[in-house]
Design an enzyme around this catalytic site. Structure first.
Site, mmCIF file in Angstrom:
data_model
loop_
_atom_site.group_PDB
_atom_site.id
_atom_site.type_symbol
_atom_site.label_atom_id
_atom_site.label_comp_id
_atom_site.label_asym_id
_atom_site.label_seq_id
_atom_site.Cartn_x
_atom_site.Cartn_y
_atom_site.Cartn_z
ATOM 1 C CG ASN A 1 -0.397 -0.276 2.624
ATOM 2 O OD1 ASN A 1 0.112 -1.417 2.530
ATOM 3 N ND2 ASN A 1 -0.371 0.400 3.362
ATOM 4 C CB SER B 1 -10.975 -3.184 2.042
ATOM 5 O OG SER B 1 -11.713 -2.377 2.741
ATOM 6 C CB ALA B 2 -16.034 -2.318 -0.369
ATOM 7 C CG HIS B 3 -12.447 1.815 2.485
ATOM 8 N ND1 HIS B 3 -11.417 2.948 2.575
ATOM 9 C CD2 HIS B 3 -12.062 0.810 3.290
ATOM 10 C CE1 HIS B 3 -10.577 2.184 3.424
ATOM 11 N NE2 HIS B 3 -10.827 1.245 3.872
ATOM 12 C CB THR C 1 -27.943 -8.387 11.118
ATOM 13 O OG1 THR C 1 -28.654 -9.274 12.335
ATOM 14 C CG2 THR C 1 -29.020 -7.967 9.868
ATOM 15 C CB CYS D 1 -1.798 3.028 9.774
ATOM 16 S SG CYS D 1 -2.855 2.641 8.230
HETATM 17 C C1 LIG Z 1 -6.429 -0.238 3.478
HETATM 18 C C2 LIG Z 1 -5.739 -1.611 3.835
HETATM 19 C C3 LIG Z 1 -6.064 -2.416 4.795
HETATM 20 C C4 LIG Z 1 -7.020 -2.197 5.822
HETATM 21 O O1 LIG Z 1 -8.480 -2.144 5.186
HETATM 22 P P1 LIG Z 1 -9.683 -1.534 6.057
HETATM 23 O O2 LIG Z 1 -10.822 -1.932 5.297
HETATM 24 O O3 LIG Z 1 -9.381 -0.048 6.188
HETATM 25 O O4 LIG Z 1 -9.845 -2.116 7.321
HETATM 26 C C5 LIG Z 1 -5.343 -3.497 4.860
HETATM 27 N N1 LIG Z 1 -4.495 -3.886 4.008
HETATM 28 C C6 LIG Z 1 -4.002 -3.025 3.055
HETATM 29 C C7 LIG Z 1 -2.952 -3.254 2.258
HETATM 30 C C8 LIG Z 1 -4.888 -1.765 2.919
HETATM 31 O O5 LIG Z 1 -4.233 -0.948 1.930
#
Ligand SMILES: *Cc1c(COP(=O)(O)O)cnc(C)c1O
Length: 394
Positions: free
Chosen positions: A153, A201-203, A239, A327
């Protein structure tokens, strides 16, 4: 302030309008609990199933192998903690890398301190890739799990996932990958790559925040993460986040259908940005692998500069970027990833990550690089270190 230029898509992305539209009915009319028996609730159950199928198809899995979670961090926690519990009679050794997301690293530290796990944190080369020889040397008869991220990341480096998958299979060791950054940025097939568990992760792909999934291959023994109702095949009670799940499905559909052209365009802009920075700004270093790299990631270090000051000055122009990882901001420690690729502390401190999106234009890149150039020069002019350096050059 004029327009905002958002170059922090590795931290999170804009929720796509189609995704929001797809979600809305599940807040308003279709609010039924998928576990209820009446017809009205059946609609939400169908929507959850459809989304699960869509996501399974996206990685070559079966829908029974997709478990919805509250995001990437939960998926990473679950994979590691539950696999450790389920396989601890076989062994207590887990292999991971020094450049993982904190959701992996801090979970490993917990397992090490509180649960008796032995963890090997593999080094990476100067581009951020693990070496297969190191992995081979690290395994012991006690090794139960290898967890290596698909793509990093911070520096965007893509790991040799297929080789790791083949190696793990050969040795009967489980392979988990944190694919939060890679999913929908490159094709992923869990069969072809030998992946047993995968986090997403969706976001990070224009979906909503607070929803993710863990793929768990059929046959992998893994414990329940949340105890309670029978949701998610009794492994993750509660749920379902129905609007989130529906939005996730839509985000995946959307991101996959545009993947080829989107990533080609991003790659071109990424390389254009990197080459302008390298040509026009002196004493700069590009971090991460040049080719084996996420299509939207630019990570550079400027000598004699503090990344934090750079961010504030860029913000004055409406440019959103990141230094190291979101982070860790708030702490003064340089990024563990930049240290792992061998950067000295002072260089790591002068790092900047810019992550593009499908909406990023060449004009955005030009505007950003033009201002970056000027800001870097201004900051250096105020730096005593730079002054000394220039004196010595003469
Ligand atoms: C953003 C990220 C996460 C964490 O995902 P969240 O949905 O924000 O908890 C974990 N691993 C990587 C490589 C990320 O970029």
């Amino acid at each position: 302030m004029g327009k905002m230029i958002y170059l922090d898509n590795a931290a999170t992305t804009k929720t796509a309008p189609e995704v929001v539209d797809a979600m809305l009915p599940y807040f308003t009319e279709l609010y039924g609990n998928p576990s209820s028996v009446y017809d009205f609730a059946g609609k939400t159950k169908e929507a959850v199933t459809a989304s699960r199928q869509q996501i399974a198809d996206a990685i070559g899995a079966k829908k029974e192998e997709i478990y919805f979670t509250a995001g990437g961090s939960e998926s990473d926690n679950w994979a590691l903690k539950a696999a450790f519990e389920a396989y601890k009679t076989k062994g207590n050794h887990i292999i991971t890398t020094k450049i993982e997301h904190h959701a992996i690293l801090h979970t490993c530290q917990y397992l090490e301190k509180e649960r008796g796990a032995k963890i090997t944190y593999l080094d990476v080369d100067e581009n951020g890739r693990i070496r297969m020889e190191d992995l081979e040397k690290a395994i012991t008869p006690e090794t139960i799990l290898i967890s290596v991220m698909f793509a990093n990341n911070e520096i965007g480096t893509v790991e040799p996932v297929k080789e790791i998958g083949m190696f793990a299979k050969e040795h009967g060791i489980l392979f988990h990958t944190d694919a939060v950054q890679a999913f929908c940025q490159m094709p992923i097939d869990v069969e072809e790559l030998g992946i047993d568990m995968l986090s997403s992760s969706a976001h990070k792909i224009n979906g909503p925040k607070g929803i993710g999934f863990l793929y768990i291959r059929k046959g992998v023994k893994i414990r329940s993460f949340v105890h309670g109702g029978a949701q998610e095949r009794k492994r993750r009670a509660g749920t379902e986040n129905v609007p989130g799940i529906v939005g996730y499905g839509k985000a995946v559909e959307r991101a996959l259908s545009t993947m080829k052209e989107r990533t080609e365009k991003e790659t071109e802009l990424r390389d254009y940005m990197i080459s302008r920075i390298e040509k026009e700004i002196p004493y700069v270093r590009v971090n991460g692998h040049r080719e084996m790299r996420l299509p939207n990631n630019v990570n550079v270090s400027f000598q004699f500069i503090e990344g934090e000051s750079l961010l504030l000055m860029l913000d004055n122009y409406g440019i959103c970027a990141s230094s190291g990882s979101a982070c860790t901001s708030g702490s003064l420690d340089p990024s563990h990833v930049l240290l792992a690729i061998g950067l000295p502390h002072e260089i790591a401190h002068g790092s900047l990550r810019m992550t593009l999106s499908e909406e990023t234009t060449k004009e955005d890149i030009d505007f950003t690089v033009d201002h970056l150039k000027e800001i870097v020069q201004n900051l250096r002019n105020m730096s005593p270190l730079y002054e000394d350096f220039i004196k010595k050059q003469k």
